[in-house]
Scaffold this motif. Structure first.
Motif, PDB file in Angstrom:
ATOM      1  N   LEU A  74      25.534  35.637  26.614  1.00 50.92           N
ATOM      2  CA  LEU A  74      24.189  36.203  26.644  1.00 50.92           C
ATOM      3  C   LEU A  74      23.329  35.627  25.519  1.00 50.92           C
ATOM      4  CD1 LEU A  74      22.047  38.065  27.762  1.00 50.92           C
ATOM      5  CD2 LEU A  74      23.033  39.939  26.413  1.00 50.92           C
ATOM      6  N   GLU A  75      23.877  35.589  24.310  1.00 52.65           N
ATOM      7  CA  GLU A  75      23.115  35.050  23.181  1.00 52.65           C
ATOM      8  C   GLU A  75      22.713  33.601  23.423  1.00 52.65           C
ATOM      9  OE1 GLU A  75      25.829  36.819  22.950  1.00 52.65           O
ATOM     10  OE2 GLU A  75      25.490  38.465  21.521  1.00 52.65           O
ATOM     11  N   THR A  76      23.640  32.803  23.960  1.00 54.28           N
ATOM     12  CA  THR A  76      23.333  31.401  24.233  1.00 54.28           C
ATOM     13  C   THR A  76      22.268  31.270  25.307  1.00 54.28           C
ATOM     14  OG1 THR A  76      25.603  30.777  23.664  1.00 54.28           O
ATOM     15  CG2 THR A  76      24.314  29.173  24.903  1.00 54.28           C
ATOM     16  N   THR A  77      22.376  32.080  26.357  1.00 54.05           N
ATOM     17  CA  THR A  77      21.405  32.016  27.448  1.00 54.05           C
ATOM     18  C   THR A  77      20.025  32.466  26.977  1.00 54.05           C
ATOM     19  OG1 THR A  77      23.216  32.502  28.984  1.00 54.05           O
ATOM     20  CG2 THR A  77      20.985  32.627  29.856  1.00 54.05           C
ATOM     21  N   LEU A  78      19.984  33.486  26.123  1.00 57.26           N
ATOM     22  CA  LEU A  78      18.701  33.922  25.568  1.00 57.26           C
ATOM     23  C   LEU A  78      18.081  32.823  24.708  1.00 57.26           C
ATOM     24  CD1 LEU A  78      19.558  37.616  24.602  1.00 57.26           C
ATOM     25  CD2 LEU A  78      17.970  36.873  26.392  1.00 57.26           C
ATOM     26  N   ALA A  79      18.907  32.087  23.971  1.00 56.96           N
ATOM     27  CA  ALA A  79      18.404  30.962  23.173  1.00 56.96           C
ATOM     28  C   ALA A  79      17.844  29.867  24.075  1.00 56.96           C
ATOM     29  CB  ALA A  79      19.519  30.405  22.283  1.00 56.96           C
ATOM     30  N   GLN A  80      18.534  29.603  25.178  1.00 60.68           N
ATOM     31  CA  GLN A  80      18.034  28.622  26.145  1.00 60.68           C
ATOM     32  C   GLN A  80      16.705  29.081  26.735  1.00 60.68           C
ATOM     33  OE1 GLN A  80      21.593  28.763  28.555  1.00 60.68           O
ATOM     34  NE2 GLN A  80      22.279  26.741  27.889  1.00 60.68           N
ATOM     35  N   ALA A  81      16.618  30.374  27.055  1.00 55.14           N
ATOM     36  CA  ALA A  81      15.389  30.922  27.632  1.00 55.14           C
ATOM     37  C   ALA A  81      14.229  30.827  26.647  1.00 55.14           C
ATOM     38  CB  ALA A  81      15.612  32.382  28.038  1.00 55.14           C
ATOM     39  N   HIS A  82      14.501  31.150  25.395  1.00 58.52           N
ATOM     40  CA  HIS A  82      13.454  31.104  24.365  1.00 58.52           C
ATOM     41  C   HIS A  82      12.931  29.673  24.195  1.00 58.52           C
ATOM     42  CE1 HIS A  82      11.313  31.949  20.624  1.00 58.52           C
ATOM     43  NE2 HIS A  82      11.939  30.905  20.085  1.00 58.52           N
ATOM     44  N   THR A  83      13.856  28.715  24.132  1.00 58.71           N
ATOM     45  CA  THR A  83      13.459  27.317  23.945  1.00 58.71           C
ATOM     46  C   THR A  83      12.702  26.795  25.162  1.00 58.71           C
ATOM     47  OG1 THR A  83      15.488  27.032  22.648  1.00 58.71           O
ATOM     48  CG2 THR A  83      14.296  25.038  23.248  1.00 58.71           C
ATOM     49  N   LEU A  84      13.159  27.177  26.347  1.00 63.50           N
ATOM     50  CA  LEU A  84      12.473  26.757  27.573  1.00 63.50           C
ATOM     51  C   LEU A  84      11.063  27.340  27.630  1.00 63.50           C
ATOM     52  CD1 LEU A  84      12.402  25.447  30.382  1.00 63.50           C
ATOM     53  CD2 LEU A  84      13.543  27.502  31.272  1.00 63.50           C
ATOM     54  N   GLU A  85      10.922  28.611  27.304  1.00 65.24           N
ATOM     55  CA  GLU A  85       9.601  29.244  27.335  1.00 65.24           C
ATOM     56  C   GLU A  85       8.646  28.560  26.354  1.00 65.24           C
ATOM     57  OE1 GLU A  85       9.281  33.570  27.820  1.00 65.24           O
ATOM     58  OE2 GLU A  85       8.090  33.570  25.976  1.00 65.24           O
ATOM     59  N   LYS A  86       9.166  28.177  25.197  1.00 67.25           N
ATOM     60  CA  LYS A  86       8.347  27.483  24.207  1.00 67.25           C
ATOM     61  C   LYS A  86       7.861  26.142  24.751  1.00 67.25           C
ATOM     62  CE  LYS A  86       8.430  26.002  19.361  1.00 67.25           C
ATOM     63  NZ  LYS A  86       9.277  25.908  18.127  1.00 67.25           N
ATOM     64  N   GLU A  87       8.750  25.410  25.418  1.00 68.48           N
ATOM     65  CA  GLU A  87       8.377  24.116  26.000  1.00 68.48           C
ATOM     66  C   GLU A  87       7.357  24.277  27.127  1.00 68.48           C
ATOM     67  OE1 GLU A  87       9.269  20.921  25.146  1.00 68.48           O
ATOM     68  OE2 GLU A  87      10.061  21.919  23.351  1.00 68.48           O
ATOM     69  N   LEU A  88       7.531  25.311  27.944  1.00 63.84           N
ATOM     70  CA  LEU A  88       6.633  25.531  29.074  1.00 63.84           C
ATOM     71  C   LEU A  88       5.264  26.056  28.634  1.00 63.84           C
ATOM     72  CD1 LEU A  88       9.120  27.150  31.623  1.00 63.84           C
ATOM     73  CD2 LEU A  88       7.961  24.940  31.881  1.00 63.84           C
ATOM     74  N   SER A  89       5.186  26.615  27.430  1.00 64.65           N
ATOM     75  CA  SER A  89       3.919  27.193  26.970  1.00 64.65           C
ATOM     76  C   SER A  89       2.807  26.150  26.853  1.00 64.65           C
ATOM     77  CB  SER A  89       4.118  27.875  25.607  1.00 64.65           C
ATOM     78  OG  SER A  89       4.416  26.931  24.594  1.00 64.65           O
ATOM     79  N   PHE A  90       3.172  24.877  26.748  1.00 68.49           N
ATOM     80  CA  PHE A  90       2.164  23.823  26.658  1.00 68.49           C
ATOM     81  C   PHE A  90       1.539  23.521  28.024  1.00 68.49           C
ATOM     82  CE2 PHE A  90       5.175  22.961  23.180  1.00 68.49           C
ATOM     83  CZ  PHE A  90       4.307  23.017  22.098  1.00 68.49           C
ATOM     84  N   SER A  91       2.137  24.057  29.082  1.00 62.01           N
ATOM     85  CA  SER A  91       1.673  23.728  30.435  1.00 62.01           C
ATOM     86  C   SER A  91       1.049  24.902  31.166  1.00 62.01           C
ATOM     87  CB  SER A  91       2.853  23.194  31.259  1.00 62.01           C
ATOM     88  OG  SER A  91       3.453  22.086  30.637  1.00 62.01           O
ATOM     89  N   GLY A  92       1.006  26.076  30.553  1.00 63.22           N
ATOM     90  CA  GLY A  92       0.423  27.218  31.234  1.00 63.22           C
ATOM     91  C   GLY A  92       1.044  28.521  30.777  1.00 63.22           C
ATOM     92  N   ASP A  93       0.826  29.557  31.553  1.00 65.47           N
ATOM     93  CA  ASP A  93       1.307  30.902  31.230  1.00 65.47           C
ATOM     94  C   ASP A  93       2.656  31.123  31.905  1.00 65.47           C
ATOM     95  OD1 ASP A  93       1.724  33.556  30.680  1.00 65.47           O
ATOM     96  OD2 ASP A  93      -0.297  34.206  31.206  1.00 65.47           O
TER      97      ASP A  93
END
Length: 373
Positions: A74-93
């Motif tokens: 769970l901790e690893t997946t949450l870290a992946q989710a956080h990093t992915l969301e940060k990367e996607l934030s440059f492209s929209g909501d």
């Protein structure tokens, strides 16, 4: 293309795992009570799941004890989710959610959080690069069923897009290649014939594969693309052409984590480790179907199989880390999400396009689009 003004939810699916030793048995029961895992009708599946979880509880608890008393998935997946969301934030909501199949957060909980976010689109993205009815399909169906039920109550209609698989996505392949090279060069020995690359995937009962599940086909495609990438990357190191290097890469695709008396996909990893020891080679274990380190890598690969190798006289046992939150892996997921967001005509996505990558013989492939040549 910028998608400002359009809210998109991305749901990452993973298996889950017990967060303490008391939750090992409930986790096992939910796993084996899934009809995608055991196809018996109810109530027979319920009673069998009870029986298996009771019998396997103590053994499984010892496994989790060996890695800190719980699963770190769970901790690893949450870290992946956080990093992915940060990367996607440059492209929209974008907002990225995590949904586990057999432990919290369950799909029922996550559906409510997604609906609070109130997106116009949702991307269902399994953290299983290679599709199987037992993993990606089970998670997507469970989540979709619960989402549709809640949407009917609220009168909502989110545009759903599903990622089938991404076994050959270039940045996914690149992430594996970089971690393999890093592990290879840790010994400061670069003579390829000394090594045997053991690409280890989670096994499946053979009857599931024989019924048209494309999982093994996808694993093979991942390995083939990875070998091509490695041979290109090592060209300068060995001062040889890629086609010469690939011939020197001694390798095998094998499977681990067998449970029960059924015939499973083979060859098994323990058998390949024994062969590697007999051939006096250095094994490099590559968890090719796992994108995070958890019990299958931290306990099975790092403890059980390492002990086996050492008992056979293997002096150097190398295990490549899982992808976890590696930058190129997250880049791979980012590209997939952006491509789907910009493609209003596609419901399914397989790797780099909406085209199906499975031949017709793989009848369990969910992608209805024509097969890409």
């Amino acid at each position: 293309m910028n998608n400002l003004g359009k809210k998109t939810a991305v749901i990452l699916f993973n298996l889950g795992g017990p967060d303490n030793l008391k939750n090992v048995k409930p986790f096992l029961f939910r796993l084996f009570n899934d009809k995608a895992i055991i196809g018996l009708p109810q109530p027979f599946r319920f009673f069998l799941a009870k029986l298996i979880s009771n019998r396997r509880e103590k053994k499984a608890q010892k496994i989790y004890e060996s890695i800190g008393g719980k699963s770190p998935i769970l901790e690893t997946t949450l870290a992946q989710a956080h990093t992915l969301e940060k990367e996607l934030s440059f492209s929209g909501d974008f907002k990225v959610f995590v949904s586990m199949r057999y432990s919290s957060p369950f799909s029922k909980e996550v559906v409510k959080e997604v609906l609070k976010y109130n997106p116009s689109d949702a991307i269902l993205l399994p953290l299983y690069p290679q599709f199987s009815t037992t993993t990606s399909d089970s998670s997507i169906k469970d989540f979709t069923q619960k989402l549709n039920k809640e949407q009917r109550k609220l009168g909502k209609n989110i545009n759903i897009k599903k990622v089938c698989c991404y076994p050959t996505e270039p940045d996914f392949i690149k992430s594996h290649a970089l971690l393999i090279k890093q592990t290879l060069f840790e010994l400061h020995k670069t003579e390829l014939p000394k090594f045997r690359f053991l690409f280890s995937a989670h096994g499946l009962p053979k009857k599931i594969v024989d019924a048209g599940d494309p999982y093994v086909f996808h694993v093979e495609k991942t390995v083939n693309n990875l070998l091509n990438k490695l041979s290109q990357d090592l060209e300068e190191t060995f001062n040889k052409k890629p086609e010469e290097i690939i011939k020197e890469i001694d390798h095998s695709i094998c499977f681990q984590s067998k449970v029960g008396p059924l015939e499973w996909t083979g060859p098994s990893l323990d058998l390949e480790i024994k062969k590697t020891a007999l051939d006096k080679k250095i094994p490099i274990i590559i968890p090719i179907s796992f994108v995070s380190d958890h019990s299958e890598t931290l306990a099975e690969l790092d403890i059980e199989y390492k002990e086996l190798a050492e008992s056979l006289g293997v002096e150097n046992y190398l295990r490549v880390p899982a992808l976890n939150a590696d930058g190129h892996f997250i880049k791979s997921l980012t590209k997939i999400c952006k491509e789907l967001t910009n493609n209003d005509e596609s419901e399914y996505f397989s790797g780099q396009s909406s085209d199906r990558i499975c031949p017709k013989s793989f009848v369990k492939c969910p992608n209805p689009n024509p097969c890409r040549k």
